[in-house]
Design a protein around this motif. Structure first.
Motif, PDB file in Angstrom:
ATOM      1  N   THR A 127      -7.865   2.246  -1.734  1.00  0.00           N
ATOM      2  CA  THR A 127      -8.854   1.257  -2.174  1.00  0.00           C
ATOM      3  C   THR A 127     -10.271   1.521  -1.681  1.00  0.00           C
ATOM      4  OG1 THR A 127      -8.255  -0.159  -0.298  1.00  0.00           O
ATOM      5  CG2 THR A 127      -7.124  -0.557  -2.401  1.00  0.00           C
TER       6      THR A 127
ATOM      7  N   LEU B 148     -11.777  -4.406  -1.200  1.00  0.00           N
ATOM      8  CA  LEU B 148     -11.562  -5.260  -2.371  1.00  0.00           C
ATOM      9  C   LEU B 148     -11.986  -6.701  -2.122  1.00  0.00           C
ATOM     10  CD1 LEU B 148      -7.976  -4.009  -3.354  1.00  0.00           C
ATOM     11  CD2 LEU B 148     -10.173  -3.202  -4.239  1.00  0.00           C
TER      12      LEU B 148
ATOM     13  N   TYR C 167       0.811  -1.221   0.000  1.00  0.00           N
ATOM     14  CA  TYR C 167       0.000   0.000   0.000  1.00  0.00           C
ATOM     15  C   TYR C 167       0.844   1.271   0.000  1.00  0.00           C
ATOM     16  CZ  TYR C 167      -4.201  -2.687   1.144  1.00  0.00           C
ATOM     17  OH  TYR C 167      -5.253  -3.561   1.110  1.00  0.00           O
TER      18      TYR C 167
ATOM     19  N   ASP D 130      -8.086  -6.628   2.794  1.00  0.00           N
ATOM     20  CA  ASP D 130      -8.715  -5.365   2.400  1.00  0.00           C
ATOM     21  C   ASP D 130     -10.206  -5.592   2.181  1.00  0.00           C
ATOM     22  OD1 ASP D 130      -9.625  -3.022   1.135  1.00  0.00           O
ATOM     23  OD2 ASP D 130      -7.637  -2.626   0.318  1.00  0.00           O
TER      24      ASP D 130
END
Length: 209
Positions: free
Chosen positions: A178, A196, A155, A193
């Motif tokens: 994201t 996602l 990230y 995450d």
């Protein structure tokens, strides 16, 4: 409950999530939907939120205690009891303890992730100042551990290495903002995450040897 279940404890977030949403979030969104606000029963929520009865009932009791729901009918079984929504606080599911009080769990990491998304280059000290200015008590060691996990998961990019006299600086990589929910660092050494619905990093067991 089986001994194996007791040893395992709570499942990692990615095993509880469906479509990047926790069981409580799925329950809450169904309760808030226009066809359910005025009247809903457990059978419907359990089926379409894809949760078990205990998960549903535990959260409903939290919502009742917090004044979010009103019970309209008793019903023979707890999954047949009728409720309606009386306090709608928005899209995100209320985080409540069993007494209906808001919990502080996860607020610090949410603040760290929000700051990373809003600002450019910064360091752990700047993050610490912003988080604590928001009234959230989070140790700088916790912030540093989270930053390390985000770097491993791809990230962050380091914009200035650390020296004996100054902290490392970093920022979010292009394309890694994201979404609003912070990536979650699991006890099983993964970074998940929820935006996602994807595990972004898993530690190689050989690296831990």
């Amino acid at each position: 409950m089986a001994v194996a279940e007791l040893k395992q404890g709570r499942k990692p977030a990615q095993l509880e999530m469906i479509g990047g949403k926790s069981s409580r979030q799925r329950i809450w969104e169904l309760i808030r939907s226009s066809e359910n606000k005025e009247r809903f029963v457990g059978d419907f929520i359990i089926k379409y939120a894809n949760v078990d009865e205990d998960t549903y009932y535990t959260y409903v009791q939290c919502l009742l205690a917090g004044g979010y729901l009103e019970q309209l009918e008793e019903g023979g079984r707890r999954r047949q009891r009728v409720f309606r929504l009386v306090k709608d606080c928005g899209l995100e599911a209320p985080r409540l303890d069993r007494n209906g009080n808001p919990t502080k769990s996860g607020r610090g990491i949410e603040a760290v992730w929000r700051t990373l998304r809003m600002m450019g280059e910064l360091d752990a000290g700047i993050l610490y100042s912003h988080v604590n200015a928001a009234g959230i008590d989070l140790a700088i060691s916790t912030i540093k551990s989270y930053i390390t996990a985000l770097k491993r998961a791809g990230y962050l990019v380091v914009t200035r290495p650390s020296t004996p006299n100054r902290m490392e600086r970093f920022c979010l990589k292009a394309g890694m903002n994201t979404g609003p929910r912070p990536p979650q660092v699991q006890r099983v050494k993964t970074v998940y995450d929820p935006n996602l619905n994807k595990v972004m990093y898993a530690e190689d067991p050989q690296e831990a040897l």
